[in-house]
Scaffold this active site. Sequence first.
Site, PDB file in Angstrom:
ATOM      1  N   ASP A 125       0.855  -1.170   0.000  1.00  0.00           N
ATOM      2  CA  ASP A 125       0.000   0.000   0.000  1.00  0.00           C
ATOM      3  C   ASP A 125       0.904   1.237   0.000  1.00  0.00           C
ATOM      4  O   ASP A 125       2.133   1.136  -0.019  1.00  0.00           O
ATOM      5  CB  ASP A 125      -0.945  -0.016   1.204  1.00  0.00           C
ATOM      6  CG  ASP A 125      -2.243   0.733   0.947  1.00  0.00           C
ATOM      7  OD1 ASP A 125      -2.241   1.644   0.101  1.00  0.00           O
ATOM      8  OD2 ASP A 125      -3.247   0.432   1.603  1.00  0.00           O
ATOM      9  N   TRP A 126       0.326   2.395   0.051  1.00  0.00           N
ATOM     10  CA  TRP A 126       0.997   3.682  -0.127  1.00  0.00           C
ATOM     11  C   TRP A 126       2.149   3.884   0.853  1.00  0.00           C
ATOM     12  O   TRP A 126       1.945   3.943   2.063  1.00  0.00           O
ATOM     13  CB  TRP A 126      -0.041   4.797   0.042  1.00  0.00           C
ATOM     14  CG  TRP A 126       0.381   6.165  -0.355  1.00  0.00           C
ATOM     15  CD1 TRP A 126       0.979   7.092   0.438  1.00  0.00           C
ATOM     16  CD2 TRP A 126       0.207   6.776  -1.632  1.00  0.00           C
ATOM     17  NE1 TRP A 126       1.190   8.251  -0.254  1.00  0.00           N
ATOM     18  CE2 TRP A 126       0.722   8.097  -1.541  1.00  0.00           C
ATOM     19  CE3 TRP A 126      -0.326   6.361  -2.849  1.00  0.00           C
ATOM     20  CZ2 TRP A 126       0.711   8.990  -2.614  1.00  0.00           C
ATOM     21  CZ3 TRP A 126      -0.339   7.249  -3.907  1.00  0.00           C
ATOM     22  CH2 TRP A 126       0.170   8.538  -3.792  1.00  0.00           C
TER      23      TRP A 126
END
Length: 786
Positions: free
Chosen positions: A319-320
């Site tokens: 994820d980010w």
Amino acid sequence: MKKLAICAVYYCVSILMTSCISEGKTEEYKTLSTDIDRKVEALLDQMTVQEKVGQMAQLTLDVITKGETKFVSDEPLFLDDSLVEKALGKYHVGSILNTANNRARSRDKWAEVIGQIQDFVKNNTRLHIPVIYGIDAIHGTTYTEGATMFPQQIGQAATFNRSLVLKAAAVTAYETRASSIPWNFSPVLDLGRDPRFPRFWETFGEDVYLTTEMGRMVIEGYEGVNNDISSPTKVASCLKHFLGYSIPLSGKDRTPAYIPEIELRERHLPAFEAAIEAGAHSVMINSGIINGIPVHGNYNILTKLLKQKLNFQGVVITDWNDINNLHSRDRVASSPKEAVKMAINAGIDMSMIPYDFEFCDYLIELVEEGEVSLSRIDDAVKRILTMKYQLGLFKNPIPGQENYSEFGSKKYENIAYQTASESITLLKNKNNILPLKKGGKILVTGPNANSMRALNGAWTYSWQGEKVEEYAQEYNTILEAIRIKNDSVNVLYEPGVAYKENGKYWEENVIDFDKVVEAAAKVDYILLCLGENSYTEKPGDLHDLELSKHQIDLAKVLVETGKPIILVLNQGRPRLIQSIEFDMSGVLNLYLPGNFGGDALADILFGDVNPSGKLPFTYPMFANTLVNYDHKPSEEQDKMEGVYDYESDFAIQYPFGHGLSYSEFEYTNLNINKTSISVSEEIKISVEVKNISSRPGKEVVQLFVSDLYASITPDVMRLRRFDKIELKPGESKIVEFQLQARDLAFVGNDLKWRVEKGEYQAKTGNLEREFSISEDHEFNQVDPVL
């Protein structure tokens, strides 16, 4: 191609995972896969370490666009040739995601931008490996103007309608591919078991079986029956967020969770396993921490469980910025370089960086130093290249060039409307106040009454949904839909409370309560529209689960008028309403119904549509009664003889599966074909459902089963099957469900899935019947992963 799991989790989903591919098509796919394997191996042999590492990197679009400020793009949007050269030429970056300046783009602009990216790779790189573009299109194609927006996942779950969820996913895939984007970071298969969690509404609710079933439908909708993602109408799916993301101890996003291994396997794993077996091509990893170990650095979860036990062959993506978080936030890596080493060795294949190139520099150094093996790099790159070949990007690197004549069509809008209308859940209907008669005078009030942003929620035209009003002017808010339905002269509007325009959903203004009270004196009914503005992830964290003080005060002022109030809840999670619920004549939960939520609500309020939604979660009554329906018996000690009741009851506002209709349904003749079954036998449970009212209606028939006694304290009941049926007045249908003993299995203390001999109880409607299993059986042995 359908993937076979090595370690089957024998939960009720296991018998449902039958392949939809005929033998001939299976052989065709084996040949295709072998052909792709050969191409991947040949390409890999030509690649340098730098080129391989570049394939494992994913940048956000703002990094390669023109702009005076770093990572903020100019408008109109254009790529910066020098930045494109750095990213794709020097660093060989293999993937781009997101949208510039956090806003939706036209299909033409998407085709232009992605076309320029692919043209650069084709004309300026040695091996011409196409870039794969990914986006979060979670209830429609988020970042494309004119795309069809459906209810968010929590509302789709409330339909209990597999067919509608499948159709919504298929439309989203079509419109995403039409936007030149072949990879969708969806579905979310986390369980919505804690209403404090800010991404609660992105889930399919609290139940394992419901989430598993809806997840399977989404994968089929995105990827097709045969998972042929080279199709111009399909996209590669991405399961989020593996594993156990949605139940942090504090209820706040990306904070630590403490999950026993039994709980992780029995509740959180089955939906992911079913989706992997259904052919999902990628998995995004939990941004949080389980039992002190960040999941992005957890070898046992990423490699031993996901890649080895579940035999997942697709791409594992972060994820980010989550690799860097291992150092900067979680402090398990002493440096950013150490964080890269930890994550890649744990099993990460692609890093959502998303802003700089340090990941590439560090990973190349780690390979040269022998800290990350070349075989680990090759494994990751094979997975990435395979997905690119499967998507057909080597033949057609710019998807979306076909004639997508149905993009944003009336046909697709009708599916979105139907999904919204079947999701809306009637929770209370005192003295049958609903449906309303047309022509009555109505006051529409509350902060959610005239907001398209609130109807859609986040991930709509922008990350937090704050730009919805800019793109959704052609659709109707609740107020606008009521005025159309009931003639505007009969509809008064005073908001009373309004959200501030600074983008923060939790900040509100009181407008003028006196004006609201004055308007209420002139009407027959009050439609009170309360809830939340849009939010997701960290901006959605909260300290208090009750509706805001301003909204509660507005409700109490209106109660004093004595006029009947219909409470409309437009919210992403169940905000507490205990202090006002008793005084409401009607209560409807809209969840986040999308662009057609106002129209669907109006049709239900005035009886043109019969409500059929059911709660996919337990609606809590108090902040200290956040208990799910499938709890242990000790949560209900007030029912036990001789136990004092010190507010120890299972105090909820509305139960899981609750939802009223304008029709009345009668359940009779609950039959079980066998009173005792062995492990190898199937049991058939049937019930007759009759519409005993004068209105046609849809009913969700839910089958719950209770294991009455077990070696580990059993849940009070579990949803094992459901079906949605439609009945005309006076019509009856027999609904039949099939179960095997392994559908009733649980994870024991030794981590084996097992069923135990003894008594079980089947429940549907107001009926109960008992049956028994004649023998104990253990299904499989698994290694601990936590």
